[in-house]
Design a protein around this motif. Structure first.
Motif, PDB file in Angstrom:
ATOM      1  N   SER A 176     -12.677  -1.549  -2.791  1.00 17.46           N
ATOM      2  CA  SER A 176     -12.326  -0.116  -2.716  1.00 17.46           C
ATOM      3  C   SER A 176     -11.084   0.192  -3.550  1.00 17.46           C
ATOM      4  CB  SER A 176     -12.119   0.284  -1.257  1.00 17.46           C
ATOM      5  OG  SER A 176     -11.022  -0.438  -0.702  1.00 17.46           O
ATOM      6  N   TYR A 177     -10.122  -0.748  -3.565  1.00 18.85           N
ATOM      7  CA  TYR A 177      -8.935  -0.539  -4.394  1.00 18.85           C
ATOM      8  C   TYR A 177      -9.302  -0.486  -5.877  1.00 18.85           C
ATOM      9  CZ  TYR A 177      -4.881  -1.892  -7.173  1.00 18.85           C
ATOM     10  OH  TYR A 177      -3.912  -1.946  -8.147  1.00 18.85           O
ATOM     11  N   GLU A 198       0.837  -1.206   0.000  1.00 24.96           N
ATOM     12  CA  GLU A 198       0.000   0.000   0.000  1.00 24.96           C
ATOM     13  C   GLU A 198       0.868   1.251   0.000  1.00 24.96           C
ATOM     14  OE1 GLU A 198      -4.074  -1.493   2.266  1.00 24.96           O
ATOM     15  OE2 GLU A 198      -2.452  -0.547   3.429  1.00 24.96           O
ATOM     16  N   ARG A 207      -8.194  -9.465   2.563  1.00 20.03           N
ATOM     17  CA  ARG A 207      -8.989  -8.247   2.772  1.00 20.03           C
ATOM     18  C   ARG A 207      -9.960  -8.033   1.614  1.00 20.03           C
ATOM     19  NH1 ARG A 207      -4.868  -3.535   4.875  1.00 20.03           N
ATOM     20  NH2 ARG A 207      -3.952  -4.630   6.667  1.00 20.03           N
ATOM     21  N   ASP A 250     -12.823  -6.585   1.611  1.00 16.32           N
ATOM     22  CA  ASP A 250     -13.396  -5.239   1.637  1.00 16.32           C
ATOM     23  C   ASP A 250     -12.457  -4.225   0.983  1.00 16.32           C
ATOM     24  OD1 ASP A 250     -15.504  -6.332   2.988  1.00 16.32           O
ATOM     25  OD2 ASP A 250     -14.716  -5.817   4.985  1.00 16.32           O
ATOM     26  N   SER A 251     -11.175  -4.359   1.255  1.00 17.31           N
ATOM     27  CA  SER A 251     -10.204  -3.444   0.652  1.00 17.31           C
ATOM     28  C   SER A 251     -10.052  -3.696  -0.836  1.00 17.31           C
ATOM     29  CB  SER A 251      -8.846  -3.597   1.345  1.00 17.31           C
ATOM     30  OG  SER A 251      -8.948  -3.311   2.714  1.00 17.31           O
ATOM     31  N   TYR A 301      -5.076  -8.690  -1.208  1.00 13.10           N
ATOM     32  CA  TYR A 301      -6.432  -8.253  -0.881  1.00 13.10           C
ATOM     33  C   TYR A 301      -7.416  -9.405  -1.051  1.00 13.10           C
ATOM     34  CZ  TYR A 301      -5.363  -3.256  -0.498  1.00 13.10           C
ATOM     35  OH  TYR A 301      -4.904  -2.034  -0.094  1.00 13.10           O
TER      36      TYR A 301
END
Length: 974
Positions: free
Chosen positions: A681-682, A650, A675, A677-678, A671
């Motif tokens: 969004s990414y 990141e 992750r 959720d991330s 991710y």
């Protein structure tokens, strides 16, 4: 390496025997060869002056290159030694039997005092020719004069001291200033200030000297036959011109300090040595009955300036009862004694006679010896001959004397410009220190000599003085030239071995802890010395072997740091599980290659600190080279530890703004794994423009599909513009998500309608929700009720569609009304256009008979013309001539073609027998064609006024004269 050094030490013993054999056959133990290429000139070089006096010489004085001598009874000869060919002779003007007793010349050579044996005194200034009698001095036999070197000038002596044969000391002043030049008394005053006495009463004042010390303190030295007096006192600032009476007044009630010797030969004489012009004397020599009192002058002492005094007795061949010394002169290292037939020079360092010069009897007895303090020349005269001595390189052999006296610092000072002598002094000093067991000092001196290296090294080895040996090797190493690489390598390696041995011995002895620390610091200084850097670097493999053989890992790491061999340092720390230390070295030296090499190991143990170090390196690290370390780590680590890898990725993506696809792909994989959720969004932050997305779309789609991240897959489909696939997948997740995808192809209504139909079909057939299907109709204007009806089953009643059908019919009615209104507006617009055309056809302009063409200024009505709305009028041919050059090439070609066609239609027909109907038809066709051609020409030529239209604007940057015709136009004006 240690065995090699042992063999070298053994070879030293063998070489020692060779050196001894060399010495036995006369090979010198020094690198210098003492050979005199030419005969060395003596220190005191005598020169006879080419001068034959007409009368016998009574007295001679010299100062500041001014020589004065008394000849015979009444003649005085003055010679400027800078102009020896221009002597000046002065007559004393004495008619009586008076003779010159003594003469005194001041330090400037300007003031000459002539003492007569009749107790009278005469004065002569260098700038005048007439001798003046000093009336106040009459009745005193002058023995000595103490000149004032601080206030005297060429015209005024300032306060001076005068000693008489009766023991009195007088203070006087002589002036030849303009105010007193014609006065009968040039002496300003003459007053007694003191009387010198010996045990038998007043004694002649043999010598007087005035010196000034620090803080305004004056020292006055006065001598009699056996005593040397010192008067010390301060003269108040600003009162120096008032004289020295205040100093003598301090001793009115008691005797001043004095030195006394028992023997005397009727007189004494003191000489001083002044190293530089206008400086204070540095040493003195007092010739008296018991010998010569020699010493230095220390002006910082409170009561006496005489220091380091010692008496040098006269040489054994001098018998003061028979041939007592006549005069003395002092130089830097010698005092010269004048005897009736010879001159002896005695060294002030050891009292030895180093020079003797015997004079022939034909020259007569020697009378006087004096020295010119300004040029350091010594003068000797008899009654008929004058000699001069030049002092040359007086200090040439002083080093030997100091060396024999074991004053080695002074010896080195006087032979620093003679390396062969300096080598001898150093060798003698080294041997002296060695004999006195000052081994370290001896080693320092030996290192500076040219003695055989092996001999000196063995000397310290046999004495078991390893510390002194190390000091010798260090000094020897520092004196080596850069070109002596072999010797440098040998000494450096040997010193390393000695240091390691010594440290090993001291480390095991707790009582030697301080010495161990001191030795360790010296060793580290040796390793880090800039002068040894190249040698240590070129032989670092050998040094590493030595350190390893002694097991000294501490200094191995220290040496590796100095050599900037950080790879070895980090590897050492890693091998000993000192991961924090290894990371500190990496962070301190910031070497990218080392980070790439050791990160896979370090991140397994201290992941957070390693990532912090990577982040601190910023853009200096290429994250692609660190991905292998992260991959190995993430495969064997927990989710919490994988977060460190995500944190660094990141940082690269958001802080460093990395665009490398591998970095973004790896972050996506992390991710997707940990992750979700991330992940979405990414993807959303990356945008939907494929040209600005840095990850691999296909890889991302496959990765998200494998992990079941449908929202992410829908987003990727949208970015790839695969809207049908996006809608199909979105319908499995959320209808609203599918609707957002269906509106994306804004430019393709057919595709959008197709996507919405898919949504409607899904809602009707899968969800069986008629209301939601009707909502689709309101969400997309492209869908009609008739498009959706086929999806409904037959049993559905019309009540569900009543509102939608009514809305559809209302839309159709509105659309029909809108079309009618548009048709009416088009009809009205066409009608207005036709009226405007008709009006333009009937528009005209009037031309007066006197109007002229705007181009040629000829009457307009003579030829066909054009009239423009702006008011400009042109003949047809004039307008054509102005417009044609500015037309594009294609319009010029078209215009020429139309002109040819127009000319062809204006020619009469060659046939006169055609039928009438045919002629009529032909004429009609030609007339129509001719009018059309004219209209086309008008469209080209008369489209706008040549002066008011765009043609004039476009031609604003064109020159007034065609560049191709410029020369022709210029010639026409000449």
């Amino acid at each position: 390496m240690a065995s090699i050094l042992d063999e070298y030490e053994d070879s030293l013993y063998r070489s020692a025997s060779i050196q001894q054999s060399r010495a036995s056959v006369g090979i010198p133990h020094s690198g210098y060869v003492n050979a005199r290429l030419e005969k060395e000139t003596p220190i005191f070089n005598k020169q006879r002056i080419d001068f034959a006096p007409p009368e016998k010489i009574n007295s001679l004085v010299v100062s500041s290159n001014q020589l004065c001598m008394s000849l015979g009874k009444d003649t005085l000869l003055r010679i400027d030694l800078g102009k020896p060919d221009e002597p000046n002779q002065v007559e004393l003007g004495r008619k009586d039997e008076a003779k010159v007793y003594k003469m005194f010349l001041d330090h400037t050579g300007s003031h000459l005092l002539i003492a007569l044996n009749t107790s009278e005194c005469l004065y002569l200034n260098r700038s005048v020719q007439k001798v003046r009698a000093l009336s106040r001095w009459k009745g005193h036999l002058i023995e000595s004069v103490g000149w004032n070197k601080f206030l005297g000038s060429e015209t005024n002596t300032g306060p001076i001291l005068v000693g008489t044969a009766q023991g009195q000391i007088y203070e006087a002043e002589i002036s030849v200033s303009e105010g007193s030049l014609f006065s009968t008394n040039p002496d300003q005053y003459f007053r007694q200030v003191y009387t010198l006495e010996e045990e038998s009463g007043p004694a002649p004042v043999c010598c007087l000297e005035i010196e000034r010390g620090i803080e305004g303190k004056f020292f006055i030295i006065a001598t009699t036959r056996k005593r040397l007096f010192q008067f010390v006192g301060k003269v108040p600032e600003g009162t120096e011109q008032q004289g020295f009476s205040s100093i003598f007044a301090m001793h009115a009630d008691h005797l001043p300090s004095f030195r006394e010797f028992p023997a005397n030969f009727g007189f004494s004489e003191i000489a001083f040595y002044t190293p530089k012009l206008r400086s204070n004397p540095r040493s003195f020599a007092w010739m008296m009955g018991n010998g010569v009192l020699y010493g230095t002058l220390d002006y910082s002492r409170p009561d006496s300036i005489l220091s380091d005094e010692r008496v040098w007795v006269y040489p054994s061949d001098i018998d003061i009862t028979v041939n007592k010394p006549i005069s003395i002169v002092l130089t830097q290292f010698h005092f010269l004694l004048l005897l009736p037939d010879r001159v002896k020079a005695v060294c002030t360092l050891n009292g030895q006679v180093v020079f003797q010069d015997l004079f022939l009897e034909k020259f007569g007895l020697l009378t006087r010896m004096i020295k010119d303090p300004t040029v350091q020349q010594i003068w000797i005269h008899t009654e008929k001959v004058v000699f001069r001595y030049h002092v040359q390189r007086e200090s040439r052999d002083v080093w030997k004397m100091y060396m024999n006296m074991n004053k080695f610092d002074l010896a080195k000072e006087y032979c620093k410009d003679r390396p062969e002598c300096l080598d001898i002094v150093l060798a003698k000093e080294a041997e002296h220190c060695f004999q006195n067991k000052r081994y370290l000092d001896s080693a320092k001196c030996y290192a500076l000599t040219q003695n055989y290296f092996e001999e000196i090294a063995l000397k310290f080895i046999e004495a078991k003085q390893e510390e002194a040996l190390m000091e010798f090797l260090i000094k020897k190493l520092s004196n080596l030239k850069p070109s002596e690489k072999t010797q440098t390598t040998l000494l450096t390696t040997w010193l390393t071995e000695l240091y390691l041995n010594w440290l090993g011995i001291l480390e095991g002895d707790p009582s030697q802890r301080n010495l161990y620390l001191d030795t360790r610091e010296k060793f580290r200084t040796f390793l880090s010395s800039p002068k040894n850097k190249d040698c240590l670097f070129n032989n670092r493999a050998s040094i590493y072997e030595l350190l390893a053989s002694h097991g000294d890992t501490e200094h191995m790491v220290y040496f590796a740091v100095i050599m900037q061999d950080y790879e070895r340092v980090v590897a050492h720390h890693c091998q000993h599980d000192e991961y924090d230390e290894a990371l500190n070295v990496l962070s301190r030296h910031r070497d990218e290659k080392l980070f790439y090499k050791f990160s896979p190991v370090l991140i397994q143990h201290i992941p957070k600190k390693v990532v912090d170090a990577w982040i601190s390196m910023g853009s200096r690290l290429d994250a692609r080279n660190l991905i292998p370390a992260l991959v190995n780590y993430s495969q064997s680590a927990s989710t919490q530890q994988i977060n460190e890898a995500i944190r660094y990725m990141e940082f690269c993506v958001y802080q460093l703004e990395e665009t490398q696809q591998a970095i973004h792909n790896y972050l996506l994989s992390l991710y997707a794994l940990c992750r979700p959720d991330s992940l979405l969004s990414y993807l959303e932050q990356a945008g939907t423009n494929p040209n600005r997305i840095h990850y691999d779309l296909k890889y991302a789609l496959r990765l998200c599909a494998e992990h079941g991240h449908h929202h992410a897959c829908v987003h990727i489909y949208k970015v790839m513009e695969l809207y049908e696939e996006a809608v199909d997948l979105a319908l499995q997740v959320d209808v609203d998500l599918a609707k957002s995808c269906a509106d994306l192809p804004e430019d393709d209504e057919e595709l959008r309608k197709k996507l919405w139909l898919k949504i409607a079909r899904h809602v009707v057939q899968e969800e069986k929700d008629v209301k939601k299907a009707m909502a689709c109709l309101s969400s997309c204007a492209l869908l009609k009720i008739e498009d959706v009806l086929p999806f409904f089953p037959d049993f559905v009643t019309i009540d569900h569609f009543k509102e939608a059908i009514c809305n559809s019919l209302e839309d159709y009615n509105k659309h029909i009304e809108e079309l009618k209104r548009e048709m009416e507006e088009a009809t009205q617009s066409a009608k207005r256009i036709r009226e405007d055309i008709q009006e333009m056809r009937n528009k005209y302009g009037s031309v007066e008979p006197q109007e002229k063409c705007a181009a040629c200024d000829f009457p307009l009505l003579n030829r066909p013309f054009y009239l423009f709305l702006c008011g400009h009028m042109f003949h047809y041919d004039c307008l054509l001539q102005a417009v044609f050059p500015n037309l594009p090439a294609y319009k010029q070609a078209k215009l020429e073609d139309l002109q040819k066609k127009l000319a062809a239609t204006s020619q009469p027909s060659k046939s006169h027998h055609r039928p009438k109907d045919a002629d009529t038809i032909s004429l009609g066709k030609g007339q129509q064609s001719r009018e059309q051609i004219k209209a086309d020409i008008d469209d080209i030529v008369a489209a706008e006024c040549v002066y008011c239209g765009e043609l004039m604007i476009r031609s604003i940057d064109k020159p007034f004269i065609d560049p191709q015709k410029y020369e022709e136009e210029m010639q026409s004006w000449l």
